[in-house]
Design a protein around this motif. Structure first.
Motif, mmCIF file in Angstrom:
data_model
loop_
_atom_site.group_PDB
_atom_site.id
_atom_site.type_symbol
_atom_site.label_atom_id
_atom_site.label_comp_id
_atom_site.label_asym_id
_atom_site.label_seq_id
_atom_site.Cartn_x
_atom_site.Cartn_y
_atom_site.Cartn_z
ATOM 1 N N LYS A 13 34.351 35.167 40.611
ATOM 2 C CA LYS A 13 34.917 35.031 39.275
ATOM 3 C C LYS A 13 33.872 34.370 38.398
ATOM 4 O O LYS A 13 33.371 33.287 38.719
ATOM 5 C CB LYS A 13 36.191 34.166 39.321
ATOM 6 N N VAL A 14 33.546 35.045 37.331
ATOM 7 C CA VAL A 14 32.493 34.546 36.447
ATOM 8 C C VAL A 14 33.088 34.220 35.090
ATOM 9 O O VAL A 14 33.844 35.013 34.532
ATOM 10 C CB VAL A 14 31.381 35.616 36.282
ATOM 11 N N PHE A 15 32.831 33.030 34.592
ATOM 12 C CA PHE A 15 33.201 32.663 33.216
ATOM 13 C C PHE A 15 31.901 32.533 32.429
ATOM 14 O O PHE A 15 31.131 31.602 32.675
ATOM 15 C CB PHE A 15 33.940 31.324 33.180
ATOM 16 N N GLY A 16 31.644 33.445 31.522
ATOM 17 C CA GLY A 16 30.375 33.408 30.786
ATOM 18 C C GLY A 16 29.225 33.547 31.759
ATOM 19 O O GLY A 16 29.141 34.546 32.487
ATOM 20 N N ASN A 17 28.372 32.544 31.844
ATOM 21 C CA ASN A 17 27.320 32.621 32.869
ATOM 22 C C ASN A 17 27.560 31.629 34.003
ATOM 23 O O ASN A 17 26.655 31.269 34.732
ATOM 24 C CB ASN A 17 25.923 32.444 32.246
ATOM 25 N N ASN A 18 28.834 31.223 34.125
ATOM 26 C CA ASN A 18 29.199 30.273 35.172
ATOM 27 C C ASN A 18 29.899 31.020 36.315
ATOM 28 O O ASN A 18 30.984 31.560 36.133
ATOM 29 C CB ASN A 18 30.134 29.225 34.543
ATOM 30 N N ARG A 19 29.250 31.073 37.474
ATOM 31 C CA ARG A 19 29.876 31.725 38.623
ATOM 32 C C ARG A 19 30.821 30.725 39.288
ATOM 33 O O ARG A 19 30.465 30.049 40.243
ATOM 34 C CB ARG A 19 28.812 32.221 39.605
ATOM 35 N N ALA A 20 32.034 30.646 38.742
ATOM 36 C CA ALA A 20 32.998 29.638 39.190
ATOM 37 C C ALA A 20 33.390 29.873 40.649
ATOM 38 O O ALA A 20 33.561 28.932 41.423
ATOM 39 C CB ALA A 20 34.227 29.666 38.293
ATOM 40 N N VAL A 21 33.573 31.139 41.014
ATOM 41 C CA VAL A 21 33.825 31.506 42.414
ATOM 42 C C VAL A 21 32.752 32.522 42.767
ATOM 43 O O VAL A 21 32.587 33.520 42.086
ATOM 44 C CB VAL A 21 35.239 32.110 42.583
ATOM 45 N N ASP A 22 32.000 32.224 43.812
ATOM 46 C CA ASP A 22 30.756 32.961 44.022
ATOM 47 C C ASP A 22 30.650 33.515 45.450
ATOM 48 O O ASP A 22 29.804 33.109 46.226
ATOM 49 C CB ASP A 22 29.591 32.008 43.716
ATOM 50 N N GLY A 23 31.583 34.413 45.783
ATOM 51 C CA GLY A 23 31.516 35.049 47.102
ATOM 52 C C GLY A 23 32.342 34.341 48.152
ATOM 53 O O GLY A 23 31.879 34.144 49.272
ATOM 54 N N VAL A 24 33.566 33.974 47.791
ATOM 55 C CA VAL A 24 34.405 33.221 48.731
ATOM 56 C C VAL A 24 35.104 34.145 49.737
ATOM 57 O O VAL A 24 35.727 35.136 49.360
ATOM 58 C CB VAL A 24 35.452 32.372 47.962
ATOM 59 N N ASN A 25 34.960 33.825 51.015
ATOM 60 C CA ASN A 25 35.714 34.479 52.082
ATOM 61 C C ASN A 25 36.692 33.470 52.654
ATOM 62 O O ASN A 25 36.334 32.311 52.847
ATOM 63 C CB ASN A 25 34.791 34.909 53.233
#
Ligand SMILES: Nc1ncnc2c1ncn2[C@@H]1O[C@H](COP(=O)(O)OP(=O)(O)OP(=O)(O)O)[C@@H](O)[C@H]1O
Ligand SMILES: [Mg+2]
Length: 312
Positions: A13-25
């Protein structure tokens, strides 16, 4: 019921250029408690929002009891309860009114909704406040009511986002008991917490998230083991022997001994192999040790080691 309550792959989940959630399993078995830990802004709430169908991921997929959160949203919503980080119930209504409305929304008859609401108000120690407007509730009372509301429909999967933040110790313990009894009755719980001892107490598995990524996923004791060093604590019976005992231990372990109390010694220990040498040497020197403890590092130590954060 499927044996996996949550299966998520590559959530982003990306907000603007912030990868708030970045490949969560995530893989959470039915009937377990999963504790999600992470510093402020790590992506915990965002992950929960995706799993609870409140937010769409930019990539990745997730299933709740086998149902796809994007394609089978309605099905998923019937299976989950969500208690937010902030209570979101109508301020001007009383606790009783709030709960019975929730009950009606979940399809209970007027009578059943009332009965179920009373049961929950009793369970959460809110009977006395049942007819008070929410605007008069304390933070702790709100949190309890919020949880009660999310339990009205007895959902098989419950998301609790910081359920005990700001609660006093007694209420917190009560909340823990409630969470345990939910799981005993077959529910699966995913909870986020800022309290490491809470995760330690409650969770079967702990997921540590940092900057949108899962940096650890293990049992509480597995996590503690993963950072290695334990510590040895001994109490020397006769305070006159403390210096000699300190020397013996330092010689054997090659580590600096910390004298924490008059006769209490603490020292890091990489493995327990040397324990027997210490006990033998102490015995040969005529030193009596009244207490011997090998302690795992605390979850706080693990957390700091994993996230490198000192203050949150
Ligand atoms: N709706 C939004 N719009 C823009 N940015 C957001 C939004 N929601 C969250 N963020 C950002 O995404 C990141 C993750 O936020 P999130 O709320 O998931 O963190 P968290 O782990 O729950 O933190 P906390 O412990 O403070 O509750 C943060 O940098 C936050 O500022
Ligand atoms: Mg949050």
């Amino acid at each position: 019921m499927k044996n996996m309550a949550i299966e998520a792959q590559g959530l982003i989940k990306v907000f603007g250029n912030n990868r708030a959630v970045d490949g969560v399993n995530l893989n959470i078995p039915t009937g377990s408690i999963c504790g999600v830990l992470g510093p402020n802004g790590a992506g915990k709430t965002t992950t929960i929002n995706i799993l609870a169908t409140l937010s769409k991921p930019d990539a990745g997929s997730a299933r709740i009891f086998g149902y796809d959160v994007l394609k089978e949203t309605q099905k998923v919503r019937q299976l989950i309860g969500l208690t937010g980080q902030y209570a979101t119930i109508d301020e001007s209504l009383t606790a009783m009114e709030n709960l019975t409305i929730f009950g009606r929304l979940h399809g209970y008859s007027r009578k059943d909704s009332k009965r179920k609401s009373i049961e929950l108000l009793e369970e959460f120690d809110l009977m006395e406040a049942a007819n008070k407007a929410l605007s008069q509730f304390s933070g702790g009372m709100r949190r309890r009511l919020d949880l009660a509301a999310s339990l009205l429909s007895s959902p098989p999967l419950i998301f609790l986002d910081e359920p005990t933040t700001g609660l006093d110790p007694r209420t917190r313990t009560q909340m823990w008991m409630t969470i345990r009894s939910l799981v005993k009755n077959g529910s699966t719980v995913l909870l986020t917490t800022q309290y490491l001892d809470e995760a330690d107490q409650l969770a079967d598995n702990i997921v540590v998230i940092d900057r949108g990524k899962v940096v650890a996923n293990d049992t509480p004791s597995g996590l503690k083991k993963s950072i290695g060093a334990s510590s040895l604590q001994v109490t020397v019976k006769n305070p006159d022997d403390v210096l000699e005992a300190t020397q013996i231990i330092e010689n054997i372990l090659g580590e600096h001994v910390l004298i924490t109390e008059v006769a209490d010694l603490t020292v890091p220990m990489k493995s327990t192999d040397k324990l027997i040498d210490i006990l033998t040497a102490a015995k040969n020197a005529g030193i009596i040790l009244t207490e011997i403890n090998v302690r795992q590092p605390s979850l706080d130590e693990v957390f700091f080691a994993l996230t490198g954060n000192v203050d949150n």
